[in-house]
Design a protein around this motif. Structure first.
Motif, PDB file in Angstrom:
ATOM      1  N   SER A 185      27.976  42.939  40.699  1.00  0.00           N
ATOM      2  CA  SER A 185      28.868  43.122  39.552  1.00  0.00           C
ATOM      3  C   SER A 185      30.258  42.613  39.909  1.00  0.00           C
ATOM      4  O   SER A 185      30.573  42.397  41.074  1.00  0.00           O
ATOM      5  CB  SER A 185      28.934  44.605  39.202  1.00  0.00           C
ATOM      6  N   GLN A 221      37.966  40.614  37.257  1.00  0.00           N
ATOM      7  CA  GLN A 221      37.426  39.296  37.660  1.00  0.00           C
ATOM      8  C   GLN A 221      36.747  38.589  36.500  1.00  0.00           C
ATOM      9  O   GLN A 221      36.966  37.409  36.265  1.00  0.00           O
ATOM     10  CB  GLN A 221      36.422  39.457  38.812  1.00  0.00           C
ATOM     11  N   GLY A 244      42.705  42.100  48.592  1.00  0.00           N
ATOM     12  CA  GLY A 244      41.354  42.658  48.595  1.00  0.00           C
ATOM     13  C   GLY A 244      40.781  42.820  47.198  1.00  0.00           C
ATOM     14  O   GLY A 244      39.637  43.237  47.029  1.00  0.00           O
ATOM     15  N   LYS A 269      40.519  37.860  44.531  1.00  0.00           N
ATOM     16  CA  LYS A 269      41.100  36.758  43.758  1.00  0.00           C
ATOM     17  C   LYS A 269      40.317  35.460  43.954  1.00  0.00           C
ATOM     18  O   LYS A 269      40.132  34.702  43.008  1.00  0.00           O
ATOM     19  CB  LYS A 269      42.572  36.567  44.162  1.00  0.00           C
ATOM     20  N   SER A 270      39.838  35.210  45.176  1.00  0.00           N
ATOM     21  CA  SER A 270      39.160  33.925  45.415  1.00  0.00           C
ATOM     22  C   SER A 270      37.994  33.712  44.464  1.00  0.00           C
ATOM     23  O   SER A 270      37.807  32.623  43.926  1.00  0.00           O
ATOM     24  CB  SER A 270      38.635  33.824  46.851  1.00  0.00           C
TER      25      SER A 270
HETATM   26  P1  ADP Z   1      42.176  38.715  47.732  1.00  0.00           P
HETATM   27  O1  ADP Z   1      42.380  37.223  47.892  1.00  0.00           O
HETATM   28  O2  ADP Z   1      42.406  39.183  46.343  1.00  0.00           O
HETATM   29  O3  ADP Z   1      42.946  39.513  48.726  1.00  0.00           O
HETATM   30  P2  ADP Z   1      39.484  38.120  48.481  1.00  0.00           P
HETATM   31  O4  ADP Z   1      39.216  37.089  47.470  1.00  0.00           O
HETATM   32  O5  ADP Z   1      39.752  37.670  49.873  1.00  0.00           O
HETATM   33  O6  ADP Z   1      40.668  39.056  48.012  1.00  0.00           O
HETATM   34  O7  ADP Z   1      38.285  39.170  48.443  1.00  0.00           O
HETATM   35  C1  ADP Z   1      38.302  40.319  49.255  1.00  0.00           C
HETATM   36  C2  ADP Z   1      36.902  40.760  49.588  1.00  0.00           C
HETATM   37  O8  ADP Z   1      36.255  41.258  48.424  1.00  0.00           O
HETATM   38  C3  ADP Z   1      36.023  39.646  50.109  1.00  0.00           C
HETATM   39  O9  ADP Z   1      35.339  40.144  51.233  1.00  0.00           O
HETATM   40  C4  ADP Z   1      35.099  39.347  48.952  1.00  0.00           C
HETATM   41  O10 ADP Z   1      33.868  38.862  49.394  1.00  0.00           O
HETATM   42  C5  ADP Z   1      34.967  40.700  48.276  1.00  0.00           C
HETATM   43  N1  ADP Z   1      34.638  40.617  46.840  1.00  0.00           N
HETATM   44  C6  ADP Z   1      35.192  39.808  45.924  1.00  0.00           C
HETATM   45  N2  ADP Z   1      34.637  40.000  44.707  1.00  0.00           N
HETATM   46  C7  ADP Z   1      33.714  40.968  44.843  1.00  0.00           C
HETATM   47  C8  ADP Z   1      32.788  41.623  43.948  1.00  0.00           C
HETATM   48  N3  ADP Z   1      32.716  41.313  42.672  1.00  0.00           N
HETATM   49  N4  ADP Z   1      31.983  42.559  44.464  1.00  0.00           N
HETATM   50  C9  ADP Z   1      32.049  42.868  45.770  1.00  0.00           C
HETATM   51  N5  ADP Z   1      32.875  42.320  46.654  1.00  0.00           N
HETATM   52  C10 ADP Z   1      33.708  41.364  46.212  1.00  0.00           C
END
Ligand code: ADP
Ligand code: MG
Length: 761
Positions: free
Chosen positions: A24, A29, A49, A52-53
């Motif tokens: 999910s 997102q 966390g 965002k990616s």
């Molecule tokens: P940000 O850039 O916002 O700090 P990241 O894109 O690095 O965050 O993502 C942080 C972590 O969350 C990563 O380990 C990613 O795989 C995980 N993540 C992202 N989207 C989801 C999701 N929908 N469900 C579970 N984990 C997710």
């Protein structure tokens, strides 16, 4: 030319699970993905966390053309490209470290329209040539990551980012999206303006990080406190922030001397050394980084399990961003601040070095807010979020020291009276340290100078150590019974309420302060005994250790950080649900098609081998049922996800109701003995006792009478006390001279941990 194509939810969700391995979306997102797919500009503020990616990577996969990602650090880019590739996206980066050969290959892939993502650094936009080349490509959209770097108001301004203002003018028909974790409104406004975003879809996610546990502890003997904390977090990755290079080095050396794998990181080190330290940390080759705040943005490491501030941070924004580096994977993580009033003076000296008066005043006000945060007696989460203009309305956040410890109050009216009377007799003109000195009857210069050794309160608190009095004073301040008008000039004044307490018209309650601690292992005992911070959803630690080994090995072979192979969360789930075939394995969080193809077989081998060798362990976990219980949904509120960690809900549906140890719990509640349960469940005694341990830790009511007569428990308690240790059983067993065996010791420890022996915090 950008042309809007329609994408349905099925396509979106299929990429989410097959590429990313997630069931999910996280909050916001999906809405961002939808906006991008519709061809809109986007500006998203989401905490570290927050995920965002994925917001740009997922549409990049679906849409025609390449998504051009601007990212500030080469090290960050490399990890992101590796992570994307391992998921099965086609990604590349163009930067100075790339060989001519590779550049050619990327050029070919671009012309053939085979790349989903192209990561570049911002200074590229200063090159006319580069822009003209970009114009020949089919670009799906631009994604500016860490977009706060464009704002001079942000904490990480990079002049190179200013060139990004050109994007919209040079590529008027291509959507531009921007992402940041910066919380202040001023910076966010600035970003939208500088990037010239056109009626962007705006998202501002909650800054609440439900999986982070916030705790503030009195800074007493820092080195000992650090080691003690670390002993309870063996092998976990963590960051320790210190506020000077010298302290960074000293702490790192101290930890190394104790055999703890730690490395220093600060701006005074050479680039090579710093890079090596960061790499080692990122690859789990060293578990702890001791750093100044220079250690920051380059860390995308998702399995940082704790962030410790060993000195007072200079403002809340910084503190929040630094703590935010913990628990990106969404698994529980701990943020611990050691607060000592002596640090205020030191921070003030830093402030004094600031040149303009205006900036000095701002810095002072920020420091004041930070000190108030550390001193106050309200939920830490509420206070942090309030700083960012958010209201957090749950009664009890269940994951900060204040909320969790609020139940454990004890009366301390008489000690409070002693302090209040000292304040009164010294005409409300002194600070905490001096007052504590008066109470313990210290012989200091200041005491002699003011003749305070002649006060009736001089020495009335001799029976307790100074730390105890400091704790009482802290509690008086936190409860606003005495006030400090300016946190930076900490002079204590009495309030109306203080007078009521002095006249015994009101009681004073406080959290139980730590008992007198001088011998190191006593501190160890107190701090080690699992600071009751968060409930990790249980998993088999034995299997987890094996999985971690394999992960490190695979990561090393591919030259990527281990968390990119699989996150901690994925390994935790495997060690909880024991998937033993392809189908079950692919149901695990974070296992997409590509990752399964690359690593699935090897992990399954390890799991199956483990299961054959440890049948008991398997039995005790086999009733775990994954999927209904831990879906993150985008509508999920922060409160509900916290519930899964609160002690009550560990036992309430639907969290882990089907867990094997809860079945054990049910049988105990029916009054069955260990032996009866062993027979009924066909498990070993060791397994049943491990169930009891889990229950004890999760706060379940276990009746001690079922297991011990009071005399026996008291006897065992003595042996533990004599051994000065409750983390390990051996010392107590030895102290008993053969009268206590391991099994009974283990059982007793469950109850002793709950009682005063160890719960002195
Ligand atoms: P940000 O850039 O916002 O700090 P990241 O894109 O690095 O965050 O993502 C942080 C972590 O969350 C990563 O380990 C990613 O795989 C995980 N993540 C992202 N989207 C989801 C999701 N929908 N469900 C579970 N984990 C997710
Ligand atoms: Mg990021």
């Amino acid at each position: 030319m950008f042309s809007v194509q329609h994408y349905n939810s099925e396509q979106i969700y299929s990429i989410l699970s097959s590429i990313f391995g997630f069931r999910s979306f996280r909050p916001h997102q999906e809405e961002i993905v939808q906006a991008i797919l519709k061809g809109r500009d986007v500006f998203a503020v989401m905490p570290t966390g927050g995920g965002k990616s994925l917001c740009y990577q997922l549409p990049a996969r679906l849409m025609q053309g390449v998504c051009v990602v601007v990212s500030p650090l080469i090290s960050l880019m490399k990890d992101q490209v590796d992570a994307a590739r391992i998921n099965g996206l086609s990604a590349a980066t163009l930067n100075s470290t790339i060989s001519a050969e590779e550049k050619n290959a990327i050029g070919v892939a671009l012309r053939q329209n085979r790349l989903d993502l192209l990561y570049i650094s911002p200074e590229r936009f200063n090159s006319e040539y580069f822009i003209s080349r970009l114009k020949t490509l089919r670009i799906s959209f631009f994604a500016v990551d860490e977009a706060h770097c464009i704002s001079e108001w942000g904490h990480d301004f990079r002049p190179d980012y200013l060139g990004l203002s050109k994007i919209v003018h040079e590529f008027p028909s291509i959507p531009v999206t921007a992402f940041t974790a910066t919380a202040t409104p001023r910076v966010t406004d600035d970003i939208v303006m500088r990037l010239c975003l056109r009626n962007p879809h705006l998202t501002r996610a909650s800054f609440n990080r439900p999986n982070l546990f916030y705790r503030v502890m009195m800074k007493q003997e820092l080195d000992v406190q650090l080691r003690s904390f670390l002993a309870g977090h063996n092998g976990e990755s963590g960051i320790i922030y210190r506020n000077s290079r010298k302290k960074v080095e000293a702490t790192a050396e101290m930890l190394q001397a104790y055999g703890i794998s730690a490395k220093p990181y600060h701006a005074g080190m050479s680039d090579v050394d710093r890079h090596a330290a960061q790499e080692a940390f990122s690859r789990d080759e060293c578990s702890i980084i001791v750093a100044t705040i220079a250690f920051g943005m380059g860390i995308d490491k998702s399995n940082v399990r704790f962030v410790i501030h060993a000195d007072l941070p200079k403002n809340i924004e910084g503190y929040y961003q630094e703590t935010g580096r913990a628990g990106r994977d969404g698994e529980p993580a701990e943020c611990l601040l050691f607060f000592g009033r002596q640090d205020i003076a030191q921070q003030l000296r830093f402030v004094d070095e600031i040149e303009t008066e205006h900036a000095r005043n701002i810095a002072k006000e920020q420091l004041r807010q930070m000190v108030r945060f550390a001193e106050q007696n309200n939920c830490r989460r509420v206070a942090l979020l309030k700083y960012f203009g958010e209201t957090f309305s749950a009664q009890n956040c269940n994951s900060c020291d204040i909320c969790v410890d609020s139940q454990k109050l004890e009366e301390a009216t008489i000690p409070a009276q002693k302090i209040l009377s000292a304040i009164y007799r010294t005409k409300e003109s002194f600070g905490a340290i001096h007052l504590a000195d008066i109470l313990v009857g210290a012989n200091t210069e200041k005491i002699r100078q003011f003749g305070h050794d002649r006060l009736p309160t001089y020495g009335v608190g001799k029976d307790k150590p100074k730390n105890y009095w400091r704790a009482v004073i802290d509690a008086l301040i936190a409860q606003k019974i005495v006030v400090i008008e300016d946190p930076l000039r900490p002079i204590l004044k009495l309030t109306e309420e203080a007078l009521l307490i002095l006249r015994s018209q009101k009681k004073f309650l406080m959290r139980k302060p730590p008992e007198h601690i001088s011998v190191e292992n006593k501190i160890n005992r107190i701090l080690n005994t699992k600071i009751p911070s968060y409930e990790v959803k249980p998993f088999s630690e034995l299997l987890f250790a094996k999985l971690r080994e394999l992960r490190t090995e695979l990561a090393r072979a591919e030259n990527v950080p281990p968390y990119i192979v699989f996150s901690d969360r994925t390994l935790h789930e495997i060690a909880r649900y024991f998937p033993r075939n392809a189908e079950a394995f692919q149901q695990i969080h974070g296992v997409g098609r590509n990752k399964y193809a690359s690593y699935g077989q090897q992990f399954l081998e390890v799991i199956n081998k483990f299961c054959e060798q440890n049948p008991d362990e398997v039995k005790s976990w086999q009733h775990q049922q994954p999927f209904e219980q831990n879906c993150e949904t985008s509508s999920q509120s922060s409160q509900s996800s916290q519930l899964s960690r609160s002690s009550q809900s560990v036992l309430s549906p639907p969290t882990i109701q089907s867990a094997s140890f809860l079945e054990t719990y049910r049988l105990f509640q029916q009054g069955k003995t260990i032996d009866e349960i062993v027979t009924e469940r066909q498990l070993t005694r060791g397994t049943i006792i491990s169930h009891l341990e889990k229950l004890g830790e999760s706060g379940a009511e276990l009746s001690v009478d079922l297991f011990f007569v009071p005399e026996r428990l008291a006897q065992i308690k003595e042996w533990f006390r004599a051994s000065g240790e409750t983390l390990f059983l051996k010392p107590a067993v030895e102290a008993s001279g053969g009268k206590l065996d391991f099994e009974e010791a283990r059982l007793a420890r469950i109850f002793l941990r709950k009682s005063s022996l160890v719960n002195q915090e």
